[in-house]
Design a protein around this motif. Structure first.
Motif, PDB file in Angstrom:
ATOM      1  N   LYS A 160       0.841  -1.208   0.000  1.00 58.03           N
ATOM      2  CA  LYS A 160       0.000   0.000   0.000  1.00 58.03           C
ATOM      3  C   LYS A 160       0.871   1.250   0.000  1.00 58.03           C
ATOM      4  CE  LYS A 160      -4.089  -2.144   1.988  1.00 58.03           C
ATOM      5  NZ  LYS A 160      -4.955  -2.333   0.818  1.00 58.03           N
ATOM      6  N   ALA A 194      -6.288  10.157  -0.191  1.00 56.28           N
ATOM      7  CA  ALA A 194      -6.256  10.575   1.215  1.00 56.28           C
ATOM      8  C   ALA A 194      -4.827  10.926   1.637  1.00 56.28           C
ATOM      9  CB  ALA A 194      -6.785   9.440   2.086  1.00 56.28           C
ATOM     10  N   VAL A 251      -7.599   5.818   9.664  1.00 59.33           N
ATOM     11  CA  VAL A 251      -7.520   4.613   8.823  1.00 59.33           C
ATOM     12  C   VAL A 251      -6.113   4.045   8.973  1.00 59.33           C
ATOM     13  CG1 VAL A 251      -7.775   3.668   6.497  1.00 59.33           C
ATOM     14  CG2 VAL A 251      -9.145   5.651   7.187  1.00 59.33           C
ATOM     15  N   LYS A 270      -3.698   0.761   7.850  1.00 52.01           N
ATOM     16  CA  LYS A 270      -3.632  -0.382   6.931  1.00 52.01           C
ATOM     17  C   LYS A 270      -2.292  -1.089   7.064  1.00 52.01           C
ATOM     18  CE  LYS A 270      -6.430   2.041   3.510  1.00 52.01           C
ATOM     19  NZ  LYS A 270      -6.655   2.366   2.106  1.00 52.01           N
ATOM     20  N   VAL A 277      -7.332  -3.627   7.129  1.00 52.83           N
ATOM     21  CA  VAL A 277      -7.698  -2.201   7.175  1.00 52.83           C
ATOM     22  C   VAL A 277      -8.640  -1.922   8.331  1.00 52.83           C
ATOM     23  CG1 VAL A 277      -8.820  -0.331   5.895  1.00 52.83           C
ATOM     24  CG2 VAL A 277      -7.444  -2.019   4.673  1.00 52.83           C
ATOM     25  N   VAL A 314     -10.907   1.187   9.909  1.00 57.93           N
ATOM     26  CA  VAL A 314     -11.432   2.559   9.773  1.00 57.93           C
ATOM     27  C   VAL A 314     -12.201   2.832  11.052  1.00 57.93           C
ATOM     28  CG1 VAL A 314     -12.859   4.126   8.384  1.00 57.93           C
ATOM     29  CG2 VAL A 314     -11.709   2.205   7.268  1.00 57.93           C
ATOM     30  N   GLU A 339      -3.811   6.812   7.151  1.00 58.12           N
ATOM     31  CA  GLU A 339      -4.335   7.879   6.294  1.00 58.12           C
ATOM     32  C   GLU A 339      -5.592   8.509   6.874  1.00 58.12           C
ATOM     33  OE1 GLU A 339      -4.325   5.276   2.673  1.00 58.12           O
ATOM     34  OE2 GLU A 339      -6.489   5.475   2.834  1.00 58.12           O
ATOM     35  N   GLU A 340      -5.901   9.669   6.344  1.00 52.66           N
ATOM     36  CA  GLU A 340      -7.153  10.315   6.731  1.00 52.66           C
ATOM     37  C   GLU A 340      -8.307   9.528   6.112  1.00 52.66           C
ATOM     38  OE1 GLU A 340      -7.921  14.145   4.954  1.00 52.66           O
ATOM     39  OE2 GLU A 340      -6.948  13.544   3.104  1.00 52.66           O
ATOM     40  N   ALA A 341      -9.479   9.622   6.709  1.00 49.37           N
ATOM     41  CA  ALA A 341     -10.644   8.925   6.169  1.00 49.37           C
ATOM     42  C   ALA A 341     -11.310   9.800   5.117  1.00 49.37           C
ATOM     43  CB  ALA A 341     -11.625   8.613   7.287  1.00 49.37           C
ATOM     44  N   LEU A 342     -11.671   9.179   4.016  1.00 53.11           N
ATOM     45  CA  LEU A 342     -12.405   9.881   2.962  1.00 53.11           C
ATOM     46  C   LEU A 342     -13.893   9.663   3.197  1.00 53.11           C
ATOM     47  CD1 LEU A 342     -10.256   8.675  -0.083  1.00 53.11           C
ATOM     48  CD2 LEU A 342     -10.144  10.895   1.071  1.00 53.11           C
ATOM     49  N   GLU A 355     -18.642   4.968  -2.194  1.00 50.04           N
ATOM     50  CA  GLU A 355     -17.542   4.151  -2.711  1.00 50.04           C
ATOM     51  C   GLU A 355     -17.990   3.414  -3.977  1.00 50.04           C
ATOM     52  OE1 GLU A 355     -15.787   2.028   0.557  1.00 50.04           O
ATOM     53  OE2 GLU A 355     -14.544   0.854  -0.820  1.00 50.04           O
ATOM     54  N   LYS A 381     -19.268  -4.006   1.188  1.00 46.70           N
ATOM     55  CA  LYS A 381     -18.091  -4.580   1.859  1.00 46.70           C
ATOM     56  C   LYS A 381     -18.404  -5.232   3.198  1.00 46.70           C
ATOM     57  CE  LYS A 381     -15.073  -2.112  -0.790  1.00 46.70           C
ATOM     58  NZ  LYS A 381     -14.249  -2.774  -1.761  1.00 46.70           N
ATOM     59  N   ASN A 411     -15.575  -5.690   7.729  1.00 46.08           N
ATOM     60  CA  ASN A 411     -15.376  -5.716   6.287  1.00 46.08           C
ATOM     61  C   ASN A 411     -15.123  -7.140   5.804  1.00 46.08           C
ATOM     62  OD1 ASN A 411     -15.707  -3.185   5.204  1.00 46.08           O
ATOM     63  ND2 ASN A 411     -13.570  -2.593   5.408  1.00 46.08           N
ATOM     64  N   MET A 454     -13.637   6.914  -3.837  1.00 40.08           N
ATOM     65  CA  MET A 454     -14.647   7.558  -3.002  1.00 40.08           C
ATOM     66  C   MET A 454     -15.105   8.784  -3.775  1.00 40.08           C
ATOM     67  SD  MET A 454     -15.984   6.890  -0.041  1.00 40.08           S
ATOM     68  CE  MET A 454     -14.984   6.328   1.316  1.00 40.08           C
ATOM     69  N   ILE A 510      -9.163   5.511  -3.278  1.00 41.53           N
ATOM     70  CA  ILE A 510      -8.928   4.802  -2.021  1.00 41.53           C
ATOM     71  C   ILE A 510      -7.742   3.866  -2.214  1.00 41.53           C
ATOM     72  CG2 ILE A 510      -9.857   3.183  -0.322  1.00 41.53           C
ATOM     73  CD1 ILE A 510     -12.657   4.185  -1.059  1.00 41.53           C
ATOM     74  N   GLU A 511      -7.821   3.060  -3.255  1.00 49.19           N
ATOM     75  CA  GLU A 511      -6.718   2.129  -3.504  1.00 49.19           C
ATOM     76  C   GLU A 511      -6.823   1.566  -4.917  1.00 49.19           C
ATOM     77  OE1 GLU A 511      -6.785  -1.663  -1.691  1.00 49.19           O
ATOM     78  OE2 GLU A 511      -8.854  -2.035  -2.252  1.00 49.19           O
TER      79      GLU A 511
HETATM   80  P1  AMP Z   1      -8.586  -1.131   1.014  1.00 51.87           P
HETATM   81  O1  AMP Z   1      -8.100  -2.547   1.282  1.00 51.87           O
HETATM   82  O2  AMP Z   1      -7.504  -0.129   1.011  1.00 51.87           O
HETATM   83  O3  AMP Z   1      -9.524  -1.080  -0.155  1.00 51.87           O
HETATM   84  O4  AMP Z   1      -9.570  -0.814   2.225  1.00 51.87           O
HETATM   85  C1  AMP Z   1     -10.700  -1.605   2.493  1.00 51.87           C
HETATM   86  C2  AMP Z   1     -11.909  -0.739   2.687  1.00 51.87           C
HETATM   87  O5  AMP Z   1     -11.680   0.168   3.781  1.00 51.87           O
HETATM   88  C3  AMP Z   1     -12.223   0.160   1.515  1.00 51.87           C
HETATM   89  O6  AMP Z   1     -12.969  -0.523   0.550  1.00 51.87           O
HETATM   90  C4  AMP Z   1     -13.000   1.271   2.193  1.00 51.87           C
HETATM   91  O7  AMP Z   1     -14.336   0.878   2.442  1.00 51.87           O
HETATM   92  C5  AMP Z   1     -12.297   1.420   3.508  1.00 51.87           C
HETATM   93  N1  AMP Z   1     -11.245   2.457   3.402  1.00 51.87           N
HETATM   94  C6  AMP Z   1      -9.947   2.279   3.075  1.00 51.87           C
HETATM   95  N2  AMP Z   1      -9.279   3.438   3.059  1.00 51.87           N
HETATM   96  C7  AMP Z   1     -10.168   4.403   3.394  1.00 51.87           C
HETATM   97  C8  AMP Z   1     -10.099   5.814   3.556  1.00 51.87           C
HETATM   98  N3  AMP Z   1      -8.953   6.501   3.408  1.00 51.87           N
HETATM   99  N4  AMP Z   1     -11.232   6.460   3.904  1.00 51.87           N
HETATM  100  C9  AMP Z   1     -12.388   5.800   4.084  1.00 51.87           C
HETATM  101  N5  AMP Z   1     -12.531   4.477   3.946  1.00 51.87           N
HETATM  102  C10 AMP Z   1     -11.434   3.765   3.606  1.00 51.87           C
END
Ligand code: AMP
Ligand code: GLY
Length: 423
Positions: A96, A111, A136, A138, A148, A150, A180-183, A187, A209, A219, A268, A277-278
């Motif tokens: 990541k 973010a 957040v 990870k 992850v 949140v 990271e900051e939350a967005l 989604e 999710k 999740n 997001m 987000i990723e």
């Molecule tokens: P990721 O594995 O990075 O996709 O994270 C899994 C889930 O966590 C994502 O699908 C989002 O629902 C949530 N998430 C990850 N990063 C953020 C973020 N910066 N702000 C808000 N939700 C996040």
């Protein structure tokens, strides 16, 4: 044309069914739902043979783990045509931190973030305190979608960072974290086929999710999906491609990465527009089960052109006007501790419904020939029809025919689709 698909889940099942419209398909290792003759007359079979030993004109690698492990490179070294990035491009999902570095280098809206190693706990704590109210955390490495957190609780975030960095919660995958900051916003998932230089986006989808109806509980890998997303039209997809996907592909190219495969952008959509987000380096599951069956353009042409490094001759994909809804049945105890072994009934009955496809996610056939649950997510049902509500009703009608003890099914997939942003 013979296409080899690598993987065993519902995503690979959906890839196989769609590819088999125009080519013979062999899936390794595949699953019990994939065999026989496709409606097109093309063959659809499975084999336990390793991909390196299979003869095929095109290889499509489904999951992230073999991509991160360099399977696409090994196949290319043997002169094979491969859809899927090499280990260099797969780092986008394998780390990541790397993903955030590339996004930052490409000026992609994402973010605010920082990354810390095991010896940097004090700095990590300090960074957390600078984020306001939403945190957040990870794991840097792959943690099967569970790495992850949140949360709005600073103490919980601090404890999570400590557990990750010390190696107690995720072993080596957690010894580096991204904070990271939350967005905020809505989604969505967008898949972009890439040939190293060019991009062809597919229809956007929305994934559910959390394990529980009403977005409750932990999740998961994804409990359902629908496509199209009414609020995400051509103009917004264009913005996402221009601001997020194309700059990333260009940054990868500057890094010497010839990325041929799918870039899955998890986005997001908020008041400031789309933010990343990723990235994942493979198709999403269960989104694939609603996106690919709606494709009217030949999928094999698209995948082969991307793998061959030239999407320039490919016209914009044609997509059915029908909507698709996918509902997942997960094992009891999923996601923390899924229980295997439940006897699954009703799959043939669900599959006979018109405009329904049943995909196997985690199943096996026992010695008596019975279908049993053998994974976290067990079965998914995709249904298609004029409008999301029609598709949704049909998907649940089909799922009602399927049973195994303790099955977990969300009842709200596509119940309130994203019709307008801000809603
Ligand atoms: P990721 O594995 O990075 O996709 O994270 C899994 C889930 O966590 C994502 O699908 C989002 O629902 C949530 N998430 C990850 N990063 C953020 C973020 N910066 N702000 C808000 N939700 C996040
Ligand atoms: N549906 C989320 C994923 O495939 O990662």
């Amino acid at each position: 044309m013979k296409v080899c698909i690598v993987g065993s889940g519902a995503r690979e099942h959906a890839l196989a069914v769609t590819v088999a419209r125009s080519a013979d398909v062999v899936v390794t290792p595949g699953n019990p739902g994939i065999d026989g003759l496709a409606r097109s007359g093309h063959s659809l079979s499975t084999t336990p043979a390793p991909p390196e030993e299979i003869e095929a004109d095109l290889f499509v690698v489904g999951p992230e783990a073999p991509l991160v492990d360099g399977l696409a490179d090994r196949l290319r070294t043997k002169g094979k045509l491969v859809f899927g990035p090499g280990a260099d491009g797969a780092r986008l999902e394998g780390s990541k931190r790397y993903m955030k570095e590339i996004a930052t280098a490409a000026s992609v809206p994402t973010a605010r973030w920082a990354s810390f190693g095991a010896w940097e706990l004090p700095q990590a704590r300090e960074f957390l305190q600078r984020l306001h109210g939403q945190y957040v955390v990870k794991t840097d490495g792959i943690a099967a979608g569970k790495g992850v957190l949140v949360t709005t609780d600073l103490a919980e975030a601090q404890a999570d960072v400590e557990a990750k960095l010390s190696g107690t919660s995720f072993g080596d995958a957690g010894r580096r974290v991204v904070i990271e900051e939350a967005l905020t916003g809505h989604e969505i998932s967008l898949f972009a086929l890439c040939d190293g230089k060019r991009i062809v986006p597919l229809s956007p989808a929305q994934d559910y999710k959390r394990i529980g109806t009403g977005d409750t509980g932990p999740n998961t890998g994804g409990m359902g999906a629908y496509s199209p997303v009414p609020a995400v039209g051509t103009a917004l997809v264009g913005t996402i491609v221009d601001r997020i996907v194309e700059p990333t592909l260009a940054a990868l190219r500057r890094d010497g990465v010839d990325y041929r495969g799918v870039l899955y952008a998890g986005l997001m959509i908020g008041s400031e527009g789309p933010r990343l987000i990723e990235f994942n380096v493979r198709f999403g599951d269960p989104e694939t089960q609603v996106v690919l069956p709606r494709l009217e353009t030949d999928l094999v042409d698209l995948l082969a052109a991307a793998a061959g490094g030239d999407l320039s001759a490919v016209a914009e994909p044609r997509v059915s006007p029908d909507a698709g809804v996918c509902v997942v049945a997960a094992a009891p105890g999923y996601p923390a501790a899924p229980e295997a072994g439940g006897l699954i009934t009703g799959v043939p009955e669900a599959g006979t419904l018109e405009d329904v496809i049943v995909f196997h996610a985690g199943t096996r056939v026992d010695d008596e020939g019975n279908l049993r649950a053998a994974g976290g997510r067990v079965i998914c049902v995709s249904a298609f029809g004029a409008g999301l509500e029609t598709a949704r009703r049909l998907a649940y009608r089909a799922m009602d025919r399927i049973h195994f003890d303790g099955m977990q099914v969300r009842s709200d997939i596509a119940a309130q689709p994203l019709v307008a942003l801000g809603s």
